[in-house]
Enzyme design. Structure first.
Site, PDB file in Angstrom:
ATOM      1  N   ARG A  96       2.639  16.264  -7.494  1.00 35.44           N
ATOM      2  CA  ARG A  96       2.136  17.419  -6.760  1.00 35.44           C
ATOM      3  C   ARG A  96       3.236  18.459  -6.571  1.00 35.44           C
ATOM      4  O   ARG A  96       4.411  18.148  -6.607  1.00 35.44           O
ATOM      5  CB  ARG A  96       1.618  16.987  -5.385  1.00 35.44           C
ATOM      6  N   LYS A 155      -6.060  15.349  -3.634  1.00 36.32           N
ATOM      7  CA  LYS A 155      -5.371  15.760  -2.418  1.00 36.32           C
ATOM      8  C   LYS A 155      -5.885  17.108  -1.908  1.00 36.32           C
ATOM      9  O   LYS A 155      -5.822  17.375  -0.702  1.00 36.32           O
ATOM     10  CB  LYS A 155      -3.867  15.823  -2.653  1.00 36.32           C
ATOM     11  N   HIS A 182      -4.188   9.308   6.303  1.00 41.14           N
ATOM     12  CA  HIS A 182      -3.562   9.004   5.013  1.00 41.14           C
ATOM     13  C   HIS A 182      -3.154   7.538   5.058  1.00 41.14           C
ATOM     14  O   HIS A 182      -2.021   7.188   5.400  1.00 41.14           O
ATOM     15  CB  HIS A 182      -2.349   9.908   4.803  1.00 41.14           C
ATOM     16  N   SER A 239       3.117   8.143  -0.391  1.00 38.51           N
ATOM     17  CA  SER A 239       3.077   7.561  -1.728  1.00 38.51           C
ATOM     18  C   SER A 239       4.381   6.835  -2.023  1.00 38.51           C
ATOM     19  O   SER A 239       5.469   7.351  -1.758  1.00 38.51           O
ATOM     20  CB  SER A 239       2.846   8.663  -2.771  1.00 38.51           C
ATOM     21  N   LYS A 294       1.101   1.442   0.155  1.00 38.60           N
ATOM     22  CA  LYS A 294      -0.283   1.460   0.646  1.00 38.60           C
ATOM     23  C   LYS A 294      -1.234   0.781  -0.323  1.00 38.60           C
ATOM     24  O   LYS A 294      -2.038  -0.071   0.053  1.00 38.60           O
ATOM     25  CB  LYS A 294      -0.758   2.898   0.868  1.00 38.60           C
ATOM     26  N   THR A 295      -1.152   1.173  -1.588  1.00 39.23           N
ATOM     27  CA  THR A 295      -2.071   0.621  -2.584  1.00 39.23           C
ATOM     28  C   THR A 295      -1.755  -0.854  -2.847  1.00 39.23           C
ATOM     29  O   THR A 295      -2.644  -1.702  -2.871  1.00 39.23           O
ATOM     30  CB  THR A 295      -1.984   1.420  -3.890  1.00 39.23           C
ATOM     31  N   ASP A 340      -6.112   4.879   0.011  1.00 41.32           N
ATOM     32  CA  ASP A 340      -5.331   6.084   0.301  1.00 41.32           C
ATOM     33  C   ASP A 340      -5.886   6.985   1.401  1.00 41.32           C
ATOM     34  O   ASP A 340      -5.119   7.559   2.153  1.00 41.32           O
ATOM     35  CB  ASP A 340      -5.168   6.908  -0.975  1.00 41.32           C
ATOM     36  N   ARG A 358       0.863   6.795 -13.142  1.00 36.47           N
ATOM     37  CA  ARG A 358      -0.304   6.522 -12.296  1.00 36.47           C
ATOM     38  C   ARG A 358      -1.480   6.019 -13.128  1.00 36.47           C
ATOM     39  O   ARG A 358      -1.566   6.261 -14.333  1.00 36.47           O
ATOM     40  CB  ARG A 358      -0.756   7.800 -11.592  1.00 36.47           C
TER      41      ARG A 358
END
Length: 545
Positions: free
Chosen positions: A76, A216, A236, A254, A258-259, A273, A338
């Site tokens: 991003r 996002k 988030h 990120s 989390k994932t 997410d 990703r």
């Protein structure tokens, strides 16, 4: 030119499509008409896969997955995200380095020019999807993409409407990676951009092929609409559910886990997410997962590894020479490799992804100093302080220009996506924690035995064991000791974890240096809190370090 018989439609051009869908584009030049335009509408993942291969925008990898390159941008670009300054919302937006104002005249010109650009294409791709798994709160979104791989990403990451279902579009996303803005004409910083208009209910994305901007962008919109208009807390975080229905939330930026940590074979995944917390419970805003795959292996992350299969979309990886087998260890393109895939690709996922209120909350931080405990229990006041602080180390590759971990404070663990003032989200979280008697823990997924470059990353197996112990109640009555600098309550023992690791001071050879680095980080916390927040935030996070 290839035509899809059922799902593709002939059109009088982009303008004709948008007018039929009541997109209110009166500013468009009436001459923007293309009789040869082919708009591929609501194609299936398999159809989109075939279009990607036909056009050469993707390569076929092992297990039928598609592999793409996102071009110049592999993450991003927060400095190029804009909110249109509009009378109805200007007083509510927390204007800052992530919510950059742009005038409506620039938005209108940008919208006209990006549509003119798309109108000259022989074919474009459209999907009608939802953001939000709970039908009471979902938002209908129409996505228009220049390329089929981006449209496949939309299929994977949003919630597809049921065939034959009445669909009334509310928001629009128009994405054209090949369109370059002119800063002098369009008011942008450079050629790439993501522009959100709340009044026009439109997100414009161009100049970048990084698909994460799509998800996002809509998450940012939800972070405005749901708290302000529906009294729903957007977060988030990832979420999963145990066999008895107990829900856990994992907040973090990120790269903090989390994932990975929410994809637990012993629990059901709700989402990885983006979530919302209503009076009834929580729901996933998305319909898929967007996982980092750097160093992915079946041993470390088996569920994610198995999800890399047919119709998954893998970004910016390379193949082993002479094969179509992905080399997950290769960082030559980016650290931020990703994969996007539907939530259903995770075994035993919760679909529809709606569940009750959480019983436990974990704040994930990747501590580059190596001084925070791998696990600590937070008091209610500490929970608010560390939620507002949002400390972690920015992981390489997630954003443009980040090459190695560096300390950062991201408010509410998601500052780039929060349009409203921080106290709005913090007050809503505090109310829900108190109401539902939720326990809050901090988990350091970063370094121990020294900072980045000296110490070593805390083992994933140990982190999983600590979280599992919290979830199964093993640590409910455990004996703790306070951290001498931060005051965090550190368990003295935890099943499956060597006891000496639970107090990070034990892992440092130079104890004096450990204390010095601890106080250095504590000072960064104080500086950040004193500089960033106003009285409302300071009233919420009353504890300091």
């Amino acid at each position: 030119m290839h035509k899809t018989n059922i799902s593709s439609i002939k059109s009088t051009g982009i303008k004709g499509l948008l007018i039929r869908q009541n997109w209110q584009l009166k500013a468009l030049n009436p001459n923007l008409i293309s009789a040869t335009m082919n708009i591929h509408k609501n194609l299936s993942p398999e159809e989109l896969k075939q279009h990607c291969l036909r056009l050469g925008v993707a390569t076929l990898g092992e297990n039928g997955t598609l592999v793409i390159r996102t071009g110049q941008f592999t993450g991003r670009s927060p400095k190029d995200k804009f909110f249109v300054r509009e009378n109805a919302s200007a007083a509510d937006i927390d204007w800052n380095e992530f919510n950059i104002p742009i005038e409506e005249a620039y938005f209108l010109k940008l919208r006209e020019d990006i549509l003119r650009y798309l109108d000259q294409k022989e074919e474009v791709w459209e999907q009608e999807v939802y953001a939000g798994a709970d039908p009471d709160y979902r938002i209908a979104v129409t996505c228009l993409n220049e390329w089929p791989d981006s449209n496949l990403f939309v299929c994977n990451m949003f919630i597809c409407r049921t065939p034959g279902e009445l669909f009334i579009p509310e928001w629009k996303i128009i994405q054209a990676p090949g369109f370059r803005a002119d800063p002098a004409v369009h008011g942008t910083r450079q050629q790439n951009f993501a522009v959100i208009s709340l009044a026009h209910k439109t997100i414009l994305i161009g100049g970048t092929g990084y698909t994460g901007e799509i998800k996002k962008g809509m998450f940012t919109v939800m972070n405005y609409l749901l708290p302000k208009e529906r009294n729903v807390l957007t977060m988030h975080c990832s979420a999963n559910q145990g066999a008895d229905g107990d829900v856990a939330l994992f907040f973090g930026l990120s790269g903090t886990g989390k994932t990975t940590l929410s994809a637990d074979a012993e629990r059901r995944l709700i989402g990885d997410d983006e979530h919302a917390w209503t009076d009834k419970g929580i729901f996933n805003i998305e319909g898929g997962c967007y996982a980092k795959v750097i160093d992915l292996s079946p041993e470390k992350e088996p569920q994610i590894f198995r999800a890399v299969r047919d119709h998954a979309l893998v970004e910016n990886v390379t193949f082993f020479e002479g094969s179509n087998r992905i080399n997950y260890a290769d960082r030559s393109v980016t650290e931020n490799t990703r994969v996007s895939y539907p939530l259903a690709y995770i075994d035993n996922a919760v679909i529809p992804s709606v569940a009750g209120s959480p019983r436990h909350i974990f704040f994930l931080t990747c501590d580059a100093f190596g001084v925070l405990p791998p696990l600590s229990r937070l008091s209610p006041r500490q929970a608010m302080y560390y939620f507002l602080s949002g400390y972690t180390a920015r992981i390489a590759g997630t954003e443009e220009g980040v090459k190695e971990p560096r300390p950062t404070f991201s408010t509410c663990f998601g500052a780039p996506f929060l349009p409203l003032a921080p106290h709005v989200y913090a007050e809503m979280l505090r109310e829900r924690i108190d109401r539902d008697e939720v326990s809050v823990w901090m988990v350091n997924t970063g370094w121990t035995g020294g900072g980045y470059g000296t110490g070593e990353r805390i083992r994933l197996s140990y982190t999983r064991a600590m979280i599992r112990a919290v979830l199964n109640g093993s640590l409910k009555d455990t004996i703790t000791q306070p951290h001498p600098v931060f005051g965090l309550e550190m368990p003295l023992s935890c099943p499956g974890v060597p006891s000496h690791l639970l107090n990070p001071a034990n892992t440092w050879t130079d104890k004096a240096l450990y204390e010095t680095e601890s106080r250095k980080l504590a000072e960064l916390f104080r500086e950040n809190y004193g500089k960033k927040f106003g009285e409302k935030e300071k009233e919420i996070g009353v504890v300091s370090v």
